[in-house]
Design an enzyme around this catalytic site. Structure first.
Site, short mmCIF file in Angstrom:
data_model
loop_
_atom_site.label_atom_id
_atom_site.label_comp_id
_atom_site.label_asym_id
_atom_site.label_seq_id
_atom_site.Cartn_x
_atom_site.Cartn_y
_atom_site.Cartn_z
N PRO A 31 -4.04 -10.24 -3.49
CA PRO A 31 -4.15 -9.27 -4.56
C PRO A 31 -2.84 -8.61 -4.98
O PRO A 31 -2.02 -8.24 -4.14
CB PRO A 31 -5.11 -8.21 -4.00
N ASN A 32 -2.71 -8.48 -6.28
CA ASN A 32 -1.61 -7.78 -6.96
C ASN A 32 -0.30 -8.55 -6.98
O ASN A 32 0.65 -8.12 -7.64
CB ASN A 32 -1.40 -6.37 -6.36
N ARG A 59 6.99 -3.76 -10.67
CA ARG A 59 7.12 -2.49 -9.92
C ARG A 59 7.67 -2.79 -8.54
O ARG A 59 7.62 -3.94 -8.08
CB ARG A 59 5.74 -1.87 -9.67
N TYR A 94 9.61 -5.95 -3.21
CA TYR A 94 9.13 -7.29 -3.58
C TYR A 94 10.11 -8.07 -4.45
O TYR A 94 9.81 -9.20 -4.84
CB TYR A 94 7.77 -7.17 -4.30
N ASN A 128 0.04 -15.58 1.83
CA ASN A 128 0.41 -14.17 1.76
C ASN A 128 -0.86 -13.44 1.35
O ASN A 128 -1.18 -13.37 0.15
CB ASN A 128 1.54 -13.92 0.76
N ALA A 186 -2.57 -7.14 0.57
CA ALA A 186 -3.21 -5.99 1.25
C ALA A 186 -4.30 -6.44 2.22
O ALA A 186 -4.58 -5.74 3.22
CB ALA A 186 -3.78 -5.04 0.21
N ASP A 213 -11.24 -15.26 10.06
CA ASP A 213 -12.30 -16.18 10.51
C ASP A 213 -12.25 -17.50 9.75
O ASP A 213 -12.48 -18.57 10.32
CB ASP A 213 -13.68 -15.53 10.35
N GLU A 269 1.88 -17.43 7.85
CA GLU A 269 1.71 -16.17 7.09
C GLU A 269 3.08 -15.75 6.55
O GLU A 269 4.07 -15.77 7.29
CB GLU A 269 1.17 -15.11 8.06
N HIS A 307 5.17 -12.72 4.13
CA HIS A 307 5.23 -11.46 3.39
C HIS A 307 6.60 -11.32 2.76
O HIS A 307 7.61 -11.58 3.42
CB HIS A 307 4.95 -10.26 4.30
N SER A 364 8.00 -8.49 1.83
CA SER A 364 8.68 -7.33 2.43
C SER A 364 8.57 -7.38 3.95
O SER A 364 7.76 -8.15 4.51
CB SER A 364 8.03 -6.04 1.91
N ARG A 390 7.72 -0.68 7.30
CA ARG A 390 7.12 0.14 6.24
C ARG A 390 6.10 1.11 6.86
O ARG A 390 6.26 1.51 8.00
CB ARG A 390 6.52 -0.77 5.17
O1 CA2 Z 1 5.26 -7.91 1.53
C1 CA2 Z 1 4.27 -8.55 1.14
O2 CA2 Z 1 4.35 -9.70 0.69
C2 CA2 Z 1 2.89 -7.89 1.16
O3 CA2 Z 1 1.94 -8.87 1.58
C3 CA2 Z 1 2.61 -7.44 -0.27
C4 CA2 Z 1 1.33 -6.62 -0.43
C5 CA2 Z 1 1.25 -5.50 0.61
O4 CA2 Z 1 -0.03 -4.87 0.53
C6 CA2 Z 1 1.48 -6.02 2.02
O5 CA2 Z 1 1.43 -4.91 2.91
C7 CA2 Z 1 2.81 -6.73 2.14
C8 CA2 Z 1 1.28 -5.98 -1.83
C9 CA2 Z 1 1.48 -6.90 -2.98
C10 CA2 Z 1 1.56 -6.11 -4.24
O6 CA2 Z 1 2.62 -6.61 -5.01
C11 CA2 Z 1 3.01 -5.93 -6.14
C12 CA2 Z 1 4.18 -6.34 -6.71
C13 CA2 Z 1 4.63 -5.71 -7.83
C14 CA2 Z 1 3.93 -4.69 -8.39
C15 CA2 Z 1 2.76 -4.27 -7.82
C16 CA2 Z 1 2.28 -4.91 -6.68
#
Ligand code: CA2
Length: 147
Positions: A9-10, A17, A22, A73, A76, A86, A97, A99, A101, A106
């Site tokens: 997601p996202n 942002r 990211y 990835n 969230a 599972d 896996e 990520h 960041s 964090r």
């Molecule tokens: O660091 C990562 O790749 C994460 O999986 C990214 C997730 C976060 O919830 C994980 O804790 C770490 C969030 C992705 C959201 O990405 C956005 C990028 C730009 C603008 C808004 C959201």
């Protein structure tokens, strides 16, 4: 060899942002860099992005006979999803896996991953390069296993 790369997601909002976490590249740029990394490793690749947990579970289940490995990835859902854990365990495909960041440096709630017990390795904090590293690692792992 063919890998499935799943983004949660996202991640479709990449580049809009939080560049401090990211990077400034868009999701399209991420897909492009994944395709380049796969080509360099001699791997075919399919990328999927979804904002829905159940769709991630469906993609993992359907990967069983179609793919040799999974790069994921879960975004969230990393920090919440026993369902994705599972599904990965159920299909038993080698998985890595990723990520963008460094989740360990964090907020406290990002430090725990429900997904990592089903993965060979977790790569975090390396931006887009983490996906290339995951693809190269998985390719090497599978090639060594076949020897
Ligand atoms: O660091 C990562 O790749 C994460 O999986 C990214 C997730 C976060 O919830 C994980 O804790 C770490 C969030 C992705 C959201 O990405 C956005 C990028 C730009 C603008 C808004 C959201």
């Amino acid at each position: 060899m063919k890998f499935l790369v799943i983004n949660g997601p996202n991640l479709n909002l990449l580049g809009t942002r939080e560049p401090e976490f990211y990077g400034s590249g868009s999701y399209a740029a991420l897909v492009q860099s994944i395709r380049q990394a796969a080509a360099a490793a001699g791997i075919r690749v399919k990328t999927v992005q979804t904002n829905h947990e159940g769709k991630i579970v469906d993609s993992i289940q359907k990967a069983a006979k179609k793919y040799d490995g999974i790069v994921i990835n879960p975004a969230a859902y990393t920090h919440t999803s026993v369902a994705i854990l599972d599904a990965l365990k159920a299909v038993g495909l080698p998985a890595v896996e990723v990520h963008l960041s460094d989740i360990q440096s964090r907020e406290e709630f990002r430090r725990h991953s429900y997904i990592s017990p089903a993965c060979l390795k977790t790569i975090a904090g390396k931006g887009f390069a983490g996906y290339a590293e995951a693809i190269a690692f998985l390719a090497e792992y599978i090639r060594n296993k076949k020897r």
